[in-house]
Design a protein around this motif. Structure first.
Motif, PDB file in Angstrom:
ATOM      1  N   ALA A  87      45.258 -37.482 -16.201  1.00 15.54           N
ATOM      2  CA  ALA A  87      45.710 -36.086 -16.204  1.00 15.54           C
ATOM      3  C   ALA A  87      45.917 -35.644 -14.768  1.00 15.54           C
ATOM      4  CB  ALA A  87      44.675 -35.189 -16.893  1.00 15.54           C
ATOM      5  N   ALA A  88      46.901 -34.783 -14.574  1.00 17.08           N
ATOM      6  CA  ALA A  88      47.192 -34.275 -13.228  1.00 17.08           C
ATOM      7  C   ALA A  88      46.137 -33.261 -12.804  1.00 17.08           C
ATOM      8  CB  ALA A  88      48.575 -33.627 -13.210  1.00 17.08           C
ATOM      9  N   TYR A  89      45.790 -33.289 -11.505  1.00 21.37           N
ATOM     10  CA  TYR A  89      44.888 -32.282 -10.928  1.00 21.37           C
ATOM     11  C   TYR A  89      45.144 -32.253  -9.418  1.00 21.37           C
ATOM     12  CZ  TYR A  89      41.774 -35.995  -9.143  1.00 21.37           C
ATOM     13  OH  TYR A  89      41.248 -37.069  -8.477  1.00 21.37           O
ATOM     14  N   PRO A  90      44.711 -31.233  -8.704  1.00 23.34           N
ATOM     15  CA  PRO A  90      44.982 -31.144  -7.253  1.00 23.34           C
ATOM     16  C   PRO A  90      44.124 -32.116  -6.449  1.00 23.34           C
ATOM     17  CG  PRO A  90      43.746 -29.223  -7.995  1.00 23.34           C
ATOM     18  CD  PRO A  90      44.104 -29.994  -9.228  1.00 23.34           C
ATOM     19  N   ALA A  91      44.458 -33.403  -6.531  1.00 23.90           N
ATOM     20  CA  ALA A  91      43.648 -34.456  -5.930  1.00 23.90           C
ATOM     21  C   ALA A  91      43.672 -34.441  -4.408  1.00 23.90           C
ATOM     22  CB  ALA A  91      44.120 -35.825  -6.437  1.00 23.90           C
ATOM     23  N   GLU A  92      44.599 -33.696  -3.811  1.00 25.72           N
ATOM     24  CA  GLU A  92      44.682 -33.642  -2.349  1.00 25.72           C
ATOM     25  C   GLU A  92      44.044 -32.385  -1.786  1.00 25.72           C
ATOM     26  OE1 GLU A  92      45.587 -36.373  -0.834  1.00 25.72           O
ATOM     27  OE2 GLU A  92      45.843 -37.134  -2.866  1.00 25.72           O
ATOM     28  N   SER A  93      43.319 -31.647  -2.623  1.00 31.18           N
ATOM     29  CA  SER A  93      42.671 -30.406  -2.168  1.00 31.18           C
ATOM     30  C   SER A  93      41.156 -30.522  -2.247  1.00 31.18           C
ATOM     31  CB  SER A  93      43.117 -29.220  -3.036  1.00 31.18           C
ATOM     32  OG  SER A  93      44.503 -28.987  -2.894  1.00 31.18           O
ATOM     33  N   CYS A  94      40.472 -29.874  -1.312  1.00 34.91           N
ATOM     34  CA  CYS A  94      39.016 -29.774  -1.343  1.00 34.91           C
ATOM     35  C   CYS A  94      38.611 -28.557  -2.178  1.00 34.91           C
ATOM     36  CB  CYS A  94      38.453 -29.641   0.066  1.00 34.91           C
ATOM     37  SG  CYS A  94      38.701 -31.115   1.092  1.00 34.91           S
ATOM     38  N   ILE A  95      37.345 -28.495  -2.542  1.00 35.06           N
ATOM     39  CA  ILE A  95      36.847 -27.407  -3.392  1.00 35.06           C
ATOM     40  C   ILE A  95      37.144 -26.049  -2.769  1.00 35.06           C
ATOM     41  CG2 ILE A  95      34.766 -26.390  -4.419  1.00 35.06           C
ATOM     42  CD1 ILE A  95      33.550 -29.283  -4.267  1.00 35.06           C
ATOM     43  N   HIS A  96      36.769 -25.881  -1.505  1.00 35.50           N
ATOM     44  CA  HIS A  96      36.915 -24.569  -0.865  1.00 35.50           C
ATOM     45  C   HIS A  96      38.378 -24.196  -0.645  1.00 35.50           C
ATOM     46  CE1 HIS A  96      36.862 -27.533   2.375  1.00 35.50           C
ATOM     47  NE2 HIS A  96      37.595 -26.688   3.067  1.00 35.50           N
ATOM     48  N   GLN A  97      39.257 -25.192  -0.520  1.00 33.83           N
ATOM     49  CA  GLN A  97      40.674 -24.886  -0.334  1.00 33.83           C
ATOM     50  C   GLN A  97      41.272 -24.286  -1.607  1.00 33.83           C
ATOM     51  OE1 GLN A  97      41.839 -28.820   0.852  1.00 33.83           O
ATOM     52  NE2 GLN A  97      41.538 -28.426   3.043  1.00 33.83           N
ATOM     53  N   ILE A  98      40.841 -24.771  -2.774  1.00 32.48           N
ATOM     54  CA  ILE A  98      41.308 -24.182  -4.036  1.00 32.48           C
ATOM     55  C   ILE A  98      40.742 -22.769  -4.176  1.00 32.48           C
ATOM     56  CG2 ILE A  98      41.344 -24.455  -6.551  1.00 32.48           C
ATOM     57  CD1 ILE A  98      41.055 -27.463  -6.103  1.00 32.48           C
ATOM     58  N   PHE A  99      39.490 -22.586  -3.754  1.00 30.33           N
ATOM     59  CA  PHE A  99      38.903 -21.243  -3.759  1.00 30.33           C
ATOM     60  C   PHE A  99      39.703 -20.305  -2.854  1.00 30.33           C
ATOM     61  CE2 PHE A  99      36.121 -18.329  -1.346  1.00 30.33           C
ATOM     62  CZ  PHE A  99      35.756 -17.464  -2.369  1.00 30.33           C
ATOM     63  N   GLN A 100      40.078 -20.771  -1.665  1.00 28.78           N
ATOM     64  CA  GLN A 100      40.830 -19.938  -0.726  1.00 28.78           C
ATOM     65  C   GLN A 100      42.185 -19.526  -1.307  1.00 28.78           C
ATOM     66  OE1 GLN A 100      38.746 -22.073   3.144  1.00 28.78           O
ATOM     67  NE2 GLN A 100      40.911 -22.432   2.754  1.00 28.78           N
ATOM     68  N   ALA A 101      42.819 -20.431  -2.038  1.00 32.57           N
ATOM     69  CA  ALA A 101      44.090 -20.089  -2.689  1.00 32.57           C
ATOM     70  C   ALA A 101      43.867 -19.014  -3.744  1.00 32.57           C
ATOM     71  CB  ALA A 101      44.710 -21.335  -3.314  1.00 32.57           C
ATOM     72  N   GLN A 102      42.724 -19.070  -4.426  1.00 34.08           N
ATOM     73  CA  GLN A 102      42.402 -18.054  -5.428  1.00 34.08           C
ATOM     74  C   GLN A 102      42.148 -16.703  -4.769  1.00 34.08           C
ATOM     75  OE1 GLN A 102      42.477 -18.505  -8.865  1.00 34.08           O
ATOM     76  NE2 GLN A 102      42.334 -16.271  -8.827  1.00 34.08           N
ATOM     77  N   VAL A 103      41.523 -16.720  -3.586  1.00 37.25           N
ATOM     78  CA  VAL A 103      41.286 -15.470  -2.843  1.00 37.25           C
ATOM     79  C   VAL A 103      42.610 -14.767  -2.560  1.00 37.25           C
ATOM     80  CG1 VAL A 103      40.437 -14.488  -0.668  1.00 37.25           C
ATOM     81  CG2 VAL A 103      39.137 -16.303  -1.804  1.00 37.25           C
ATOM     82  N   GLU A 104      43.626 -15.555  -2.217  1.00 36.34           N
ATOM     83  CA  GLU A 104      44.949 -14.976  -1.944  1.00 36.34           C
ATOM     84  C   GLU A 104      45.515 -14.293  -3.186  1.00 36.34           C
ATOM     85  OE1 GLU A 104      46.708 -14.910   0.979  1.00 36.34           O
ATOM     86  OE2 GLU A 104      44.831 -15.629   1.867  1.00 36.34           O
ATOM     87  N   ARG A 105      45.241 -14.859  -4.358  1.00 37.02           N
ATOM     88  CA  ARG A 105      45.796 -14.308  -5.600  1.00 37.02           C
ATOM     89  C   ARG A 105      45.015 -13.091  -6.101  1.00 37.02           C
ATOM     90  NH1 ARG A 105      46.475 -19.928  -6.547  1.00 37.02           N
ATOM     91  NH2 ARG A 105      44.486 -20.084  -7.663  1.00 37.02           N
ATOM     92  N   THR A 106      43.676 -13.133  -5.998  1.00 31.62           N
ATOM     93  CA  THR A 106      42.853 -12.051  -6.581  1.00 31.62           C
ATOM     94  C   THR A 106      41.768 -11.616  -5.595  1.00 31.62           C
ATOM     95  OG1 THR A 106      41.409 -13.693  -7.635  1.00 31.62           O
ATOM     96  CG2 THR A 106      43.234 -12.826  -8.961  1.00 31.62           C
ATOM     97  N   PRO A 107      42.154 -11.055  -4.440  1.00 28.08           N
ATOM     98  CA  PRO A 107      41.151 -10.714  -3.418  1.00 28.08           C
ATOM     99  C   PRO A 107      40.129  -9.675  -3.875  1.00 28.08           C
ATOM    100  CG  PRO A 107      43.281  -9.735  -2.895  1.00 28.08           C
ATOM    101  CD  PRO A 107      43.516 -10.674  -4.024  1.00 28.08           C
ATOM    102  N   ASP A 108      40.533  -8.775  -4.763  1.00 26.93           N
ATOM    103  CA  ASP A 108      39.642  -7.669  -5.146  1.00 26.93           C
ATOM    104  C   ASP A 108      38.862  -7.932  -6.431  1.00 26.93           C
ATOM    105  OD1 ASP A 108      40.501  -6.181  -2.925  1.00 26.93           O
ATOM    106  OD2 ASP A 108      42.277  -5.498  -4.026  1.00 26.93           O
TER     107      ASP A 108
END
Length: 660
Positions: A87-108
């Motif tokens: 199954a596909a998954y973001p294999a080139e990203s670290c845990i905190h990098q995916i979190f940081q992308a989420q911060v950009e989407r839902t900061p509040d």
């Protein structure tokens, strides 16, 4: 040959094979009792026998252990078809990098809640970033370790994220563990820095590295930038955390876990259990146990909320039930011991909540009780060495109570392969027990600083096809079911699970043997009362003067200073000699059940007054002991934290009192 069904009354034996010669050929019929065996199982056995006979006839020089029972189609099924989990998954990203992308989407959006404190995604990210920049200035980078000794709190989540953002791997140090164990883990992990809190500062001494107090009045990192640190050399193959598990040599060993396996598992669990921005997960597990990684980061990587519950509330069934009612979480994960604690306290349930149960075998009766109280239940299985969970099994409402003694552990998660192999490393047939090996993206790097142990447990994968792929030898016994799910059958060694904690009995035995009064020691996990697993130590005295109840009490005191509470045996049975089998090995099955004298004893004095008599009766019932002195010590009598919770619940019911 053929298989013939017979009722129990008609079958002379449970299973019988009759062979005869007819027309120059050997023919046979296998008769079986239908109350004991399924036709499909017996037909498979006939095919295995036929195949073995064919192989023996084809090559009479082949050693017996090299004969293959499995026909080609079944071999393909257990090795390939049941392991198609790509199954596909973001294999080139670290845990905190995916979190940081989420911060950009839902900061509040709310990220973390702890008691009255709330942190949004933007606030959590900014606080973690400031600390991360400071850690970078101290030399933290890829694969560097940072020890974290912090109570459950919002600050804990900040600390774990900050370590990852600095490029490092966090090493959880449970403040409740003995000082000697913490000192050992600190020395073994060689951290660049230690994160703690003011009131825990005395637990962290003589480290030789910077110790940062997260709740300092004026933290050194307060003026650091709130921006995400950029670390070009960091990859998902670098370590996210190092978690220490019980070790058979007498010392815990650090399991080194990279980011990639965690990211894969969290994405797989999102597909299995679901995790959206509207979800809230109630986190109840110590962060020294790897399943806490799911509780904290599964929500944070998907825009949902993590609700951190304090240690004392997570261990109290009434407080936990109230937290579930008040917070209305949509997801909760816990060990069978915690779910049973809730059910025993007559928890009314949460029909909108999805539940995960793992850490030890899930009995069918408990599965049925939990499933009837929640919106969905999954049994999950996996060792720390293959990143949290490796298999999942949905428990369906109508089937939970009709399964065997335990719920199956199910099928592999995404990008994971599971094999049941014999001693020669060959796959065993469906329904036959073998050792469980796990491969795929969840297999960790190994044991920190222990190349020999790593090489012993992590072996080349002959089935996966990828260059350099490895399998982890779990030491667990398992078997395939005909539907492609898997059953857990126990251990091949002396590792056990007690209240969800993985324990190497050899570690306790080694620490017991250090005591001057002990010549030999054996430790067992006994379940003399259904549902109550207790550790029992058997020991032989070093000299006649070493015998007696006082020594048993001294042994308990000794272990309490070097091992966590859950690893300290409840009972101590002195023996003149340890029983042996005919071939000279220790006969564990011949070790006696502990009697009342095996528990630490003090001079008996009858309880005084109605309150003491009621308490003594409660203790006697919960601890399964005949009488309780007014001077008795709960833990010396075989008590532990979960039994203490049961006592508190009974005190509420019987005496109407709250116990702080």
């Amino acid at each position: 040959g053929s298989a013939g069904a017979a009722s129990e009354a008609a079958a002379k034996f449970d299973l019988s094979l009759d062979l005869s010669e007819r027309g120059g050929r050997i023919t046979g019929i296998l008769t079986y009792a239908t109350s004991l065996f399924d036709r499909g199982t017996v037909e498979r056995w006939v095919s295995y026998l036929r195949r073995v006979l064919q192989e023996m006839a084809a090559d009479d020089d082949r050693p017996l252990e090299r004969l293959s029972l499995i026909p080609a189609d079944e071999r393909s099924r257990v090795l390939e078809a049941w392991n198609r989990t790509e199954a596909a998954y973001p294999a080139e990203s670290c845990i905190h990098q995916i979190f940081q992308a989420q911060v950009e989407r839902t900061p509040d959006a709310e990220a973390v809640a702890f008691e009255g404190e709330r942190l949004t995604y933007a606030e959590l990210n900014a606080r973690a970033n400031r600390l991360a920049h400071h850690l970078r200035s101290l030399g933290v980078g890829p694969d560097a370790r940072v020890a974290v000794c912090v109570e459950r709190s919002a600050e804990l989540v900040v600390a774990l994220l900050a370590v990852m953002k600095s490029g490092g791997a966090y090493v959880p140090l449970d403040p409740g563990h003995p000082a000697e164990r913490l000192e050992y883990m600190l020395a073994d992990s060689a951290p660049v820095a230690v994160l703690t809190q003011k009131h825990l500062r005395d637990r962290i001494e003589n480290t030789g590295v910077p110790v940062l107090e997260l709740d300092a009045d004026r933290p050194e990192w307060a003026e650091q930038p709130a921006t995400d640190p950029a670390i070009a050399e960091l990859t998902p193959a670098h370590l996210a955390y190092v978690i220490y598990t019980s070790g058979s040599t007498g010392r815990p060993k650090g399991v080194a876990v990279p980011h990639r396996g965690v990211v894969n598992l969290l994405r797989s669990m999102r597909e299995t259990v679901g995790m959206e921005a509207s979800d809230r997960l109630l986190a109840v597990t110590t962060y020294a146990f790897d399943i806490s990684v799911l509780e904290i980061f599964l929500p944070l990587l998907h825009g949902a909320g993590t609700i951190m519950l304090p240690r004392e509330r997570a261990a109290d069934p009434a407080a936990l039930a109230e937290a579930i009612r008040a917070y209305a979480p949509t997801v909760m994960q816990a060990t069978p011991a915690t779910w049973r604690m809730l059910v025993s306290a007559e928890w009314e349930g949460a029909p909108e909540m999805r539940a995960l149960c793992g850490g030890e075998a899930l009995p069918a009766d408990l599965a049925s009780a939990v499933r009837s109280r929640v919106g969905g239940l999954w049994n999950v299985y996996g060792p720390t060495e293959t990143t949290i969970w490796s298999t999942t099994e949905p428990v369906r409402g109508g089937s939970a109570g009709t399964l065997g003694a335990q719920v199956p552990i199910g099928r592999p998660v995404a990008n994971t392969r599971v094999y049941v192999l014999d001693a020669a490393g060959e796959p065993v047939p469906v329904g036959v027990a073998g050792e469980l090996y796990i491969g795929g993206d969840g297999v960790v790097r190994g044991y920190l600083g222990r190349p020999e142990q790593t090489a012993e447990r992590f072996v080349a994968d002959p089935f996966g096809g990828d260059v350099g792929a490895r399998l982890y030898r779990t030491g667990d016994l398992a078997r395939w079911r005909p539907d492609g799910t898997m059953e857990f059958l126990g251990r091949t060694d002396f590792q056990v699970k007690v209240r969800g904690f993985r324990i190497e009995l050899g570690e306790i035995e080694a620490r017991l043997a250090e005591h001057v009064d002990v010549r030999e020691a054996i430790v067992l996990a006994r379940e003399d009362v259904p549902g109550d697993v207790r550790l029992v130590a058997y020991w032989t005295p070093a000299s006649p003067a070493s015998a007696g109840p006082a020594v048993s009490e001294a042994l308990r005191a000794h272990l309490s200073t070097v091992l966590p509470e859950y690893m300290v045996p409840a009972a101590y049975v002195p023996l003149e000699t340890l029983p042996l089998t005919p071939n000279g090995k220790i006969d564990r099955k011949a070790l006696p059940a502990p009697d009342g004298q095996a528990y630490a004893s003090r001079e008996y004095e009858a309880p005084l007054g109605e309150a003491e008599e009621a308490l003594a009766e409660i203790w006697s019932d919960v601890l399964k002991v005949e009488r309780v002195s007014r001077w008795a010590h709960f833990f010396e009598q075989g008590g532990h934290s979960l039994l203490a919770v049961r006592v508190i619940s009974r005190v509420r019911q019987v005496l109407g009192l709250e116990v702080a």
